[in-house]
Design a protein around this motif. Sequence first.
Motif, short mmCIF file in Angstrom:
data_model
loop_
_atom_site.label_atom_id
_atom_site.label_comp_id
_atom_site.label_asym_id
_atom_site.label_seq_id
_atom_site.Cartn_x
_atom_site.Cartn_y
_atom_site.Cartn_z
N LYS A 89 -43.44 -40.64 -14.76
CA LYS A 89 -44.67 -39.86 -14.74
C LYS A 89 -44.45 -38.51 -15.42
N ALA A 90 -45.37 -38.14 -16.31
CA ALA A 90 -45.29 -36.86 -17.00
C ALA A 90 -46.55 -36.05 -16.72
N LEU A 91 -46.39 -34.75 -16.53
CA LEU A 91 -47.49 -33.82 -16.35
C LEU A 91 -47.52 -32.86 -17.53
N ILE A 92 -48.61 -32.87 -18.28
CA ILE A 92 -48.82 -31.93 -19.37
C ILE A 92 -49.84 -30.90 -18.93
N VAL A 93 -49.45 -29.63 -18.93
CA VAL A 93 -50.35 -28.55 -18.53
C VAL A 93 -50.60 -27.69 -19.77
N TYR A 94 -51.86 -27.62 -20.22
CA TYR A 94 -52.15 -26.98 -21.49
C TYR A 94 -53.27 -25.95 -21.35
N GLY A 95 -53.19 -24.92 -22.20
CA GLY A 95 -54.20 -23.86 -22.17
C GLY A 95 -53.65 -22.59 -22.76
N GLY A 96 -54.20 -21.45 -22.33
CA GLY A 96 -53.76 -20.17 -22.87
C GLY A 96 -54.38 -19.90 -24.22
N TRP A 97 -53.64 -19.22 -25.09
CA TRP A 97 -54.14 -18.80 -26.39
C TRP A 97 -54.48 -20.00 -27.25
N GLU A 98 -55.72 -20.06 -27.73
CA GLU A 98 -56.18 -21.20 -28.51
C GLU A 98 -55.52 -21.30 -29.89
N GLY A 99 -54.95 -20.17 -30.37
CA GLY A 99 -54.32 -20.18 -31.68
C GLY A 99 -53.11 -21.07 -31.80
N SER A 109 -53.58 -31.62 -17.50
CA SER A 109 -54.38 -30.64 -16.78
C SER A 109 -54.57 -29.40 -17.64
N ASP A 110 -55.80 -28.87 -17.66
CA ASP A 110 -56.05 -27.61 -18.38
C ASP A 110 -56.14 -26.43 -17.42
N SER A 111 -55.51 -26.58 -16.25
CA SER A 111 -55.50 -25.52 -15.24
C SER A 111 -54.09 -25.31 -14.71
N LEU A 112 -53.71 -24.05 -14.54
CA LEU A 112 -52.41 -23.75 -13.94
C LEU A 112 -52.36 -24.14 -12.47
N ASP A 113 -53.49 -24.48 -11.90
CA ASP A 113 -53.51 -24.97 -10.52
C ASP A 113 -52.73 -26.27 -10.37
N ALA A 114 -52.41 -26.90 -11.50
CA ALA A 114 -51.54 -28.09 -11.46
C ALA A 114 -50.17 -27.75 -10.90
#
Length: 218
Positions: free
Chosen positions: A3-13, A37-42
């Motif tokens: 199982k892998a968890l990808i957490v993405y977001g922050g600066w769009e650049g 997940s696009d939230s650090l709540d992950a």
Amino acid sequence: MKKALIVYGGWEGHYPVPLSELFGGWLTEAGFDVTKSDSLDAFAKAEELKTYDLIVPIWTMGEIPNEYAENVSQAVAAGVGMAGCHGGMCDAFRNNTTWQFITGAQWVAHPGNAEAHYTVNILKSADSPLTEGICDFDVTSEQYYIHTDPAVHVLATTSFPVIDGPHAANGHVDVPVVFTKKWGKGKIYYNSLGHTPDIFDIPEAKELMKRGLIWAAR
């Protein structure tokens, strides 16, 4: 199935969504069950994080609650791997030293910005399956100058300066591009390439990143 968890977001650049799709596709092809997940709540529940085999952060220039960073620390120390690239891992949370201690580096500069033309030098002395069969290659992209943990195991480097500036007064220095380290029972992989997703159209860059993601998993 791993199982892998990808957490993405922050600066769009730094293209967090496209990179999450790219890395998620590679991991799915490798047989992973991928959660994105696009939230650090992950990172909110340490015990839940420990059920994963791999954490992939793709989050640049954000702020993370200290308890979330501690949860990641506990999960990786328990055996969950972590792998990432560029600012999405080692310029994620500039004000959180726990995160920097886990990941092994922090970005500080990229002289010449995205127009720097430089060589990624594979260290033959590293003798690692992560670099086996991969030769030196050239890129035009941001050349990351990173401050690194002395405990990291360096697999590839780049030479500064290629762009003039105050740093050039120090003369030639080799800065890590790819490295690994340990955090408790967990394995850490970092690759400073990845300013834009198309850097991974370069076969050597793609292979380095794919191998690192899979290697870091528990």
